[in-house]
Design a protein around this motif. Sequence first.
Motif, PDB file in Angstrom:
ATOM      1  N   VAL A 504       0.641  -1.184  -0.020  1.00  0.00           N
ATOM      2  CA  VAL A 504      -0.204   0.103   0.154  1.00  0.00           C
ATOM      3  C   VAL A 504       0.754   1.225   0.045  1.00  0.00           C
ATOM      4  O   VAL A 504       1.860   1.608   0.786  1.00  0.00           O
ATOM      5  N   LEU A 505       0.645   2.074  -1.038  1.00  0.00           N
ATOM      6  CA  LEU A 505       1.226   3.229  -1.090  1.00  0.00           C
ATOM      7  C   LEU A 505       0.372   4.433  -0.972  1.00  0.00           C
ATOM      8  O   LEU A 505      -0.076   5.059  -1.986  1.00  0.00           O
ATOM      9  N   PRO A 506       0.307   5.030   0.377  1.00  0.00           N
ATOM     10  CA  PRO A 506      -0.854   6.146   0.367  1.00  0.00           C
ATOM     11  C   PRO A 506      -0.183   7.286   0.437  1.00  0.00           C
ATOM     12  O   PRO A 506       0.892   7.750   0.893  1.00  0.00           O
ATOM     13  N   THR A 507      -1.293   8.432   0.148  1.00  0.00           N
ATOM     14  CA  THR A 507      -0.960   9.749   0.423  1.00  0.00           C
ATOM     15  C   THR A 507      -2.091  10.205   1.457  1.00  0.00           C
ATOM     16  O   THR A 507      -3.041   9.669   1.689  1.00  0.00           O
ATOM     17  N   SER A 508      -1.952  11.480   1.898  1.00  0.00           N
ATOM     18  CA  SER A 508      -2.963  12.072   2.872  1.00  0.00           C
ATOM     19  C   SER A 508      -4.246  12.078   2.069  1.00  0.00           C
ATOM     20  O   SER A 508      -5.479  11.901   2.897  1.00  0.00           O
ATOM     21  N   GLY A 509      -4.363  12.505   0.790  1.00  0.00           N
ATOM     22  CA  GLY A 509      -5.753  12.418   0.040  1.00  0.00           C
ATOM     23  C   GLY A 509      -6.194  11.061  -0.173  1.00  0.00           C
ATOM     24  O   GLY A 509      -7.507  11.117   0.190  1.00  0.00           O
TER      25      GLY A 509
END
Length: 852
Positions: A504-509
């Motif tokens: 999983v490669l997340p951003t705050s968005g």
Amino acid sequence: MSSVPNIQAFLNRMSNGHDAPAADRVCLALQSAMLGQGLSDAAVLIRQALRVDDVRRGVSGPSSEGEHTRAWLDVPRGAGALDRVPWHLFGLEVGDQGTHVRVRARPWVPDWIDLGRESAVDRDVSDTRVVRREESVRGDPFLSMIDEEFRTYRTPGQRTAVRSALLAEPGSTLVVNLPTGGGKTLAMLAPAVLQPADGSTSIVVVPTVALALDQERRYANQHPGSPPTAYHGELSPSEKSEFVRRISIGAQPVVFTNPEAVVTALSRPLTDVAAGGRLRLLAVDEAHVVSSWGDGFRPNFHALAGFRTHLLRESVRAGHEPFRTILASATLTEDTLKLLQALFGAPGPFDHIGAPMVRPEPTFWATPVASSDVRDERLLETLRHLPRPAIVYTTLRDERTARPDTLTPDRLSRLAATGGFRRFAVVDGASSTSKREHVLGALRDTPDAPASVDLVFATSAFGLGIDVPDIKTVVHACVPEGLDRYYQEVGRAGRDGRPSISIVLPTSGDMDVASSLASPRYITADRARDRWNAMIRSAEFLEGGLVRLPLTAVPTDLDAHTDYNERWNLFTVSLLARAGALSWDFSLAGHSAEPEQMRDDRGWLTVRLLRGDHQAESFWSGVVEPVRSASAERGGEGLQALKSAMSGRDCAGALIAQHYTLQSPDFATVCLPSCGGCGYCRASGRGRWSSPSPRPKGIELHRDMQASKLYGLATKGRWGPRLIVGLRSEDCHSQRRMRRVVRTLLAAGQIRLLVVPQSVADAAMDWLPGPSGNEAPTMLMELEDFDPVSEVGVPTLAFIPEGVDPSLLLEGSSRSSLVVVLVPDELCSGKDERPVMDMDAAYRIEDLEQVL
């Protein structure tokens, strides 16, 4: 996938100008790369082959690897455009060897992932050994009648599911809850293939055309000369008409199709079949889709519940026995199972065979939240290092509503193109069925048709029916809104039982999008009431108390209809179904008798109102709100569990098991945990671990035993009726005599299960008669594996040879209406060595044969 020596041989032939036909995805990618197309794709596949070779030989970590031990490929200079590959971007070291470049792979050890005690991110997924437990058990004799390849059950859970499916009562609904790869399809096929009646039809609904065609091939192999069994949109008009004609005249025993066809083109002919008492079975795979949300939304799956109600009504109205229903899924939550019961439970009984277990194949990785630019860089690095086939999932599809720091499949494709990738495809909710089928076909790798696609950028729409066994990598360039969706998508990989990887490669968005979807997943009662009123105002009221609801109805405070408006409306209707205010139904009113001229019911749902106060404030506050709030709470818990797994605070496998454990007293089922590796386990130094498959309880067969000649002779044991039959010792060793005795007792006792020691199980196959009529065929089980507490509850005959204590069976069974114990007439039981033939209700076979 080709080995390193095979790839080397292919490169040499190609560079020397010799003919070299591509036999798999690697060779096809190399052919294209030499022409300058898809250099990045070829580099990744070369890396994958080298890493597999290194891990196979135990060369798995940077500290233990020297140049003399790592596998290599010699890429000839002048091998087309391969000279231009920037090998270092793909974790590949190169050495100048004059006429060629020697390429070796480095383990992938990025500094932005916490490895814990793992040596490399890609070590485990490069191991091609099967990690799924081998838990097969003896198959029933009738399995070979379904497919000659079937000789065993994969797990005890599959055995219970298949047997329960064959024993299900008319009008019943059986939910089969087995993990992916656990063999749910066999439980649907068994009653369709083994229990046909003259002129009857069984419908097996699968999510994709590819699966329907695969089942058609299996059926044709076992039934040469049978008519086509897969109905789908790619058939010609004449083929469709002929298919409908066969259904109408009773010449189509089995139909494999998708939900769209069932509720449209096939709805009228199937109605006629039901009204004529010729519908035997309705089986639905991937039944959990009825609670789906987001881009995986399939409205026709929801319509199946109403259509089933319609078919049952037509059958019973004409005085016929109701058909059976089987619902299969690998990911059932408490909420989904309750919805299935609300939609598919009547007339009953509603039974659940659950053997859920977290799959051991995936390793779980997640990175900290990053900016969109950093995430994009990490994503490209991930795509350059992890094996193929691979799927990259996003949540959002529409470019107009996506935030700048979130990704869509189209944005992903543009990013991949800048990285030099070409062998990819895009699938989302707007993709046609034919496109999804095409992508699935291009992703599969066979000698006759090497894969032309290695990478798919998708939303949750690319999920159901992905039967590509060797998918290795699942990347989430987003944060799923809950553990349920996350695990379903992770589960697209590793179906061959070999290691897979999830990252999983997340951003705050991405975090914000997940929260917005999870929190209001079950909308507020006031908002649901607004939507309900909008639908009722525009509804069509049909004969028989049915109401046709427009799912496209727009509440007064919205400007226009959107895809998500329809989904929120459908959730509103689902909420009312849970609250007991309505049931889903179906009507042929307005439909043409010609399949190709059927009314387009997309955007509409037919229901039956069960409460007259469905618009009252007291109903919404006192009845709907408790149901809504409980569901909303579970939705929020799913996202929190996912965040806990991503952070490494808890074991991902344990959290998933907890999520799929069912607490309801009616369906209490523990999902057993497994973990291929997660942040929590890596930090504690724990390697891959897995639980054994669960052993669920089978259904109990409720039948009047007064017609059984043996039942009247039995005595009441502590747990149930029991009868002892004695046989001379020499007869126990006579195959001919045993066949006659066993068949006599089976017929006289209405026996459905024969239990024998493992030592005679093969011989016992010949003791059993062939299937007869619509009765469930006789089942065979080894005594050493027999558990009276969990086995299907049917009249049972157990053969206990010399040297085995029969005490376990001498008190009968609480789940079986009759237990017959066949023993050598000199056998003794218990510590006191009491002769078995001195007990109550003990008869010698010679005496019984005179009266039977």
